[in-house]
Design a protein around this motif. Structure first.
Motif, short mmCIF file in Angstrom:
data_model
loop_
_atom_site.label_atom_id
_atom_site.label_comp_id
_atom_site.label_asym_id
_atom_site.label_seq_id
_atom_site.Cartn_x
_atom_site.Cartn_y
_atom_site.Cartn_z
N THR A 63 0.82 -1.20 0.00
CA THR A 63 0.00 0.00 0.00
C THR A 63 0.86 1.26 0.00
N ALA A 64 1.88 1.28 0.86
CA ALA A 64 2.76 2.44 0.92
C ALA A 64 3.46 2.68 -0.42
N TRP A 65 3.91 1.58 -1.04
CA TRP A 65 4.60 1.72 -2.32
C TRP A 65 3.64 2.19 -3.41
N GLU A 66 2.41 1.72 -3.39
CA GLU A 66 1.45 2.18 -4.38
C GLU A 66 1.23 3.68 -4.27
N ILE A 67 1.16 4.18 -3.03
CA ILE A 67 0.97 5.62 -2.82
C ILE A 67 2.15 6.41 -3.37
N VAL A 68 3.35 5.99 -2.99
CA VAL A 68 4.56 6.70 -3.44
C VAL A 68 4.74 6.58 -4.95
N ARG A 69 4.52 5.37 -5.46
CA ARG A 69 4.71 5.14 -6.90
C ARG A 69 3.73 5.98 -7.73
N ARG A 70 2.47 5.94 -7.37
CA ARG A 70 1.47 6.66 -8.15
C ARG A 70 1.55 8.17 -7.96
N ALA A 71 2.02 8.62 -6.81
CA ALA A 71 2.17 10.06 -6.58
C ALA A 71 3.24 10.65 -7.50
N GLU A 72 4.26 9.86 -7.80
CA GLU A 72 5.32 10.27 -8.74
C GLU A 72 5.94 11.61 -8.37
N ARG A 73 6.34 11.72 -7.11
CA ARG A 73 7.00 12.93 -6.65
C ARG A 73 8.46 12.60 -6.34
N GLU A 74 9.36 13.37 -6.89
CA GLU A 74 10.79 13.10 -6.71
C GLU A 74 11.17 13.11 -5.24
N ASN A 75 10.51 13.94 -4.45
CA ASN A 75 10.85 14.04 -3.02
C ASN A 75 9.99 13.13 -2.15
N GLY A 76 9.24 12.22 -2.74
CA GLY A 76 8.42 11.28 -1.99
C GLY A 76 9.01 9.89 -2.02
N THR A 77 9.39 9.35 -0.84
CA THR A 77 10.08 8.07 -0.77
C THR A 77 9.49 7.23 0.38
N LEU A 78 10.14 6.10 0.65
CA LEU A 78 9.69 5.18 1.68
C LEU A 78 10.73 5.04 2.79
N LEU A 79 10.24 4.80 4.00
CA LEU A 79 11.07 4.37 5.11
C LEU A 79 10.60 2.99 5.53
N ILE A 80 11.55 2.08 5.78
CA ILE A 80 11.24 0.72 6.20
C ILE A 80 11.60 0.55 7.67
N ASP A 81 10.64 0.13 8.46
CA ASP A 81 10.86 -0.25 9.85
C ASP A 81 10.91 -1.78 9.88
N THR A 82 12.03 -2.34 10.30
CA THR A 82 12.19 -3.80 10.23
C THR A 82 11.19 -4.53 11.11
N TRP A 83 10.80 -3.93 12.24
CA TRP A 83 9.81 -4.57 13.11
C TRP A 83 8.45 -4.61 12.44
N HIS A 84 8.08 -3.51 11.80
CA HIS A 84 6.81 -3.47 11.08
C HIS A 84 6.79 -4.49 9.95
N LEU A 85 7.89 -4.60 9.23
CA LEU A 85 7.91 -5.47 8.06
C LEU A 85 8.00 -6.94 8.43
N LEU A 86 8.88 -7.27 9.37
CA LEU A 86 9.19 -8.67 9.64
C LEU A 86 8.41 -9.28 10.80
N LYS A 87 7.89 -8.43 11.69
CA LYS A 87 7.20 -8.95 12.86
C LYS A 87 5.69 -8.71 12.82
N ALA A 88 5.29 -7.43 12.61
CA ALA A 88 3.88 -7.07 12.73
C ALA A 88 3.10 -7.26 11.44
#
Length: 297
Positions: free
Chosen positions: A170-195
């Motif tokens: 979902t986060a990537w779809e937002i960033v990808r479709r927004a197509e803003r050079e200054n819009g990126t992602l941050l990955i929290d390892t706990w969020h990704l791998l645990k929760a």
């Protein structure tokens, strides 16, 4: 430990910096965050928008706040945890302490970032899952990124499994479709791998995301024996999460500009400010070293 900053600059890509995340210290306050950051040799720290707003409305000048950080060799680089970019700032059932933190307008957030001399803003969606459609989220993120760009600011989007942007897809779809050079992602390892409900799907998606869209990394570990939504975090290397492959993947993509550890709860509550800074810096160093280790070694 005193040379953490020098070490990190030597072994990482030229643009990757060590950042201290203030959530690790709970409610200890701004001075505590700076003392921890200095002890760990951090070049920069994030700052809660509420903390900064309260200091400014309480009579502190922006210059004095930045100078207090600079005296400790630390720069205020990121506004940590912003939700007012979205059509709904937070869910109706959110605790009062979090509502206060998130109840700052988008305009005020941008003013705070500029006052801090920050480079970027960390955005999240604290509304209930499904409360806002994806098209509206894309439009809102694009609009906020445009406003941030006018002030020379980047915007990172973080997914949080128990809120309205629950997964990497979902986060990537937002960033990808927004197509803003200054819009990126941050990955929290706990969020990704645990929760996350499907960490394997997230890990499968990561190779498809361009490296320059993955700019921030928050490190935390967990015990797999704990329930998936247990808030317990531990220092990287003290849990069971497969951090090595994830860190190697993100390192090799070459887009990360800042890496730090975000731990809260019993793993860090017993440490004083200096010890907390030293411990989080060491954990970042040791985990980052995994990126230099062959996967099958």
């Amino acid at each position: 430990m005193a040379n953490q900053k020098q070490w990190f600059e030597e072994v990482t890509a030229p643009m990757t910096r060590l950042i201290f995340w203030p959530g690790s210290l709970g409610n200890r306050g701004f001075a505590a965050v700076l003392d921890a950051a200095r002890a760990g040799g951090f070049s920069e720290t994030a700052i809660s928008p509420l903390t900064l707003d309260q200091m400014l409305t309480g009579g502190r000048s922006a210059d004095s706040i930045r100078e207090q950080a600079a005296e400790r060799g630390v720069r205020l680089a990121e506004i940590d945890g912003v939700t007012s970019w979205a059509p709904i700032r937070y869910s109706a059932g959110m605790p009062a302490r979090l509502r206060e933190r998130f109840d700052l307008s988008a305009s005020r957030i941008l003013d705070l970032a500029q006052a801090a001399g920050a480079d970027r803003i960390l955005a999240a969606g604290a509304f209930e899952r499904g409360a806002v459609g994806i098209d509206d989220l894309v439009a809102s993120f694009a609009s906020f990124a445009d406003r941030a760009a006018e002030r020379g600011l980047d915007v990172e989007l973080e997914f949080v499994p128990f809120w309205g942007i629950p997964d990497l897809a979902t986060a990537w779809e937002i960033v990808r479709r927004a197509e803003r050079e200054n819009g990126t992602l941050l990955i929290d390892t706990w969020h990704l791998l645990k929760a996350s409900t499907d960490p394997e799907a997230a890990l499968g998606l990561l190779p498809e995301i361009p490296g320059d869209r993955l700019t921030g990394l928050q490190l935390a570990d967990a015990l797999t024996t704990e329930p998936a939504r247990s808030p317990l975090r531990c220092f990287p290397g003290e849990g069971d999460l497969p951090l090595g492959p994830l860190v190697r993947l993100l390192h090799d993509k070459g887009g990360l500009t800042h890496v730090g550890v975000e731990i809260f709860g019993e793993a860090i509550d017993g440490l004083d400010n200096a010890a907390a800074g030293i411990r989080t810096a060491a954990a970042a160093r040791d985990t980052w070293a995994l990126a230099q280790t062959p996967e099958n070694s």
